[in-house]
Write an enzyme that holds these catalytic residues in place. Structure first.
Site, PDB file in Angstrom:
ATOM      1  N   CYS A 106      -0.472  37.562  -4.010  1.00 50.32           N
ATOM      2  CA  CYS A 106      -1.880  37.538  -3.575  1.00 50.32           C
ATOM      3  C   CYS A 106      -2.041  38.686  -2.584  1.00 50.32           C
ATOM      4  O   CYS A 106      -2.193  38.472  -1.383  1.00 50.32           O
ATOM      5  CB  CYS A 106      -2.242  36.203  -2.934  1.00 50.32           C
ATOM      6  SG  CYS A 106      -1.927  34.759  -3.985  1.00 50.32           S
ATOM      7  N   PRO A 109      -5.861  42.500   0.953  1.00 51.94           N
ATOM      8  CA  PRO A 109      -6.098  43.946   0.969  1.00 51.94           C
ATOM      9  C   PRO A 109      -4.864  44.809   1.208  1.00 51.94           C
ATOM     10  O   PRO A 109      -4.993  46.010   1.403  1.00 51.94           O
ATOM     11  CB  PRO A 109      -7.097  44.115   2.116  1.00 51.94           C
ATOM     12  CG  PRO A 109      -6.678  43.052   3.095  1.00 51.94           C
ATOM     13  CD  PRO A 109      -6.247  41.881   2.242  1.00 51.94           C
ATOM     14  N   LYS A 112       0.042  42.649   4.268  1.00 54.23           N
ATOM     15  CA  LYS A 112       1.419  42.153   4.161  1.00 54.23           C
ATOM     16  C   LYS A 112       2.220  42.953   3.144  1.00 54.23           C
ATOM     17  O   LYS A 112       3.423  43.151   3.312  1.00 54.23           O
ATOM     18  CB  LYS A 112       1.412  40.655   3.814  1.00 54.23           C
ATOM     19  CG  LYS A 112       0.828  39.762   4.907  1.00 54.23           C
ATOM     20  CD  LYS A 112       0.955  38.301   4.538  1.00 54.23           C
ATOM     21  CE  LYS A 112       0.321  37.406   5.613  1.00 54.23           C
ATOM     22  NZ  LYS A 112      -1.149  37.535   5.627  1.00 54.23           N
ATOM     23  N   ASP A 130      -2.961  40.749  -7.674  1.00 55.25           N
ATOM     24  CA  ASP A 130      -4.154  40.085  -7.153  1.00 55.25           C
ATOM     25  C   ASP A 130      -5.075  39.772  -8.312  1.00 55.25           C
ATOM     26  O   ASP A 130      -5.254  40.597  -9.222  1.00 55.25           O
ATOM     27  CB  ASP A 130      -4.874  40.949  -6.128  1.00 55.25           C
ATOM     28  CG  ASP A 130      -5.765  40.121  -5.217  1.00 55.25           C
ATOM     29  OD1 ASP A 130      -5.303  39.741  -4.122  1.00 55.25           O
ATOM     30  OD2 ASP A 130      -6.914  39.833  -5.616  1.00 55.25           O
ATOM     31  N   CYS A 228      -3.186  30.678   5.959  1.00 51.22           N
ATOM     32  CA  CYS A 228      -3.772  30.727   7.307  1.00 51.22           C
ATOM     33  C   CYS A 228      -4.591  29.456   7.532  1.00 51.22           C
ATOM     34  O   CYS A 228      -5.731  29.492   7.978  1.00 51.22           O
ATOM     35  CB  CYS A 228      -4.604  31.985   7.521  1.00 51.22           C
ATOM     36  SG  CYS A 228      -5.873  32.294   6.288  1.00 51.22           S
TER      37      CYS A 228
END
Length: 287
Positions: A106, A109, A112, A130, A228
Site C-alpha cells: 500500500c 504516496p 515509507k 497501490d 495509523c
C-alpha cells in the site's frame, strides 16, 4: 465511548487531549544524501530552524517552529522528507537489508517506500504496489527527489498482484488503509467523518490485503502489518485470526526496540504517552 470503555475514562481523556494538540514537525533525514548532523547544520544556517533528535526515531529530527518545511531548499534537493516519528519506526520494525527484495503493498504516496529503500542503501528491489495506479506518480516523484533508484511500481489491488510475486519477497510491509483514528491531530475532520460502521468495513479489506501480502513472503521471511489506528478491530482482530488460520506464521517482536511492544506482541505508539501519531504495528515471521 469506545475509548473510555476500552482504556478507562482518565486514559481516554488524555488520548483525546493529545489528539487535539498541534503535532510536532518531524522529518526523516535522507541518509543517501547526507547525515543527521549535516542536515541539522544546514537547516540552522539556511532556514534558522533549530533541529534536535526526537525521542525514538534514529534517523529523525524534530524541528522547532519550521513553517512549511516542504519549501526549504534542503527538501527540494532531497536531503529530507517530512514524516512522523511513529511512521519512521514502521520502517525500522521491518528492518530491510541491502540487496533484499522487499514489497510495500500500500505504497502511495511513497513515504515509507523510500524509507525502506534508504535503509537498504539503494541496493536490492522495493516493489511498490497501490490499488490507485495514478497515485504511484507520487511514489515516483518522491523517489526521484530523494535519489532512490530501486523502486519497481505496480498499480492494482494487492489481491490481484500478489500471485505474480508469490514467495519472492524477503520482507513485506502492509501499511493498511484504515480509519485514521490515530492521526486525528493531523486530520481533525476524521472526528466528524468516521463512523463506527467504517471501522468494521475497513477490517474486512485489511484482512484481504494481509492474506494476499502473506503469500508474497519467502519461507523465513518477515511481514509487518501496520495501521495509523488504535482500534482492535483494525489490528488485533485482523492479525490474531490470521495467525490462528496460518500456523506457519508467528509473532516476531524485535528486542531492544525504541518503544517496547505490548505483551501480545503489538507495537502501539500512543500520542499521549509517546508524543507521536497513533500507530499500531506487528512483526510476523514465516517458518
Amino acid at each position: 465511548r469506545r475509548w473510555a470503555h476500552r482504556l478507562g475514562l482518565d486514559e481516554a481523556e488524555k488520548l483525546m487531549m493529545a489528539l487535539d494538540e498541534r503535532p510536532s514537525a518531524t522529518v526523516r533525514v535522507n541518509s543517501l544524501r547526507c547525515s543527521l548532523e549535516a542536515l541539522a547544520k544546514r537547516l540552522a544556517e539556511e532556514e534558522e530552524v533549530t533541529a534536535r533528535p526526537p525521542a525514538y526515531a534514529p534517523d529523525g529530527l524534530e524541528l522547532e517552529d519550521p513553517g512549511p518545511a516542504f519549501k526549504f531548499k534542503a527538501f527540494k534537493e532531497g536531503w529530507f522528507t517530512v514524516q512522523d516519528e511513529a511512521s519512521i519506526l514502521i520502517g525500522h520494525l521491518l528492518a530491510p537489508r541491502p540487496g533484499e527484495t522487499v514489497a510495500d503493498v500500500c505504497a502511495a504516496p511513497g513515504t515509507k517506500t523510500t524509507h525502506l529503500a534508504q535503509l537498504m542503501e539503494n541496493r536490492g528491489r522495493v516493489i511498490a504496489m497501490d490499488q490507485h495506479a495514478a497515485r504511484l506518480k507520487l511514489v515516483a516523484k518522491a523517489a526521484a527527489r530523494l535519489g532512490v533508484r530501486i523502486v519497481d511500481a505496480h498499480g492494482g489491488r494487492a489481491e490481484a498482484l500478489a500471485p505474480k510475486f508469490r514467495e519472492r519477497c524477503d520482507r513485506v510491509l502492509v501499511d493498511a488503509p484504515c480509519s485514521n483514528l490515530g492521526v486525528i491531530r493531523r486530520h481533525p475532520d476524521v472526528k466528524w467523518l468516521c463512523r463506527e460502521a467504517d471501522v468494521k468495513s475497513l477490517a474486512a479489506t485489511q484482512r484481504q490485503i494481509l492474506e494476499a501480502a502473506a503469500t508474497m513472503v519467502k519461507p523465513g521471511g518477515i511481514l509487518v502489518y501496520a495501521t495509523c489506528s488504535l482500534e482492535p478491530e483494525e489490528n488485533e482482530e485482523v492479525v490474531l485470526p490470521f495467525l490462528a488460520a496460518h500456523p506457519e506464521w508467528q509473532l516476531d517482536p524485535l528486542t531492544d526496540f525504541p518503544i517496547e511492544p505490548e505483551p501480545a506482541g503489538m507495537l502501539r505508539c500512543l500520542p499521549h504517552r509517546h508524543g507521536t501519531d497513533g500507530f499500531t504495528a506487528v512483526r510476523l515471521r514465516k517458518a
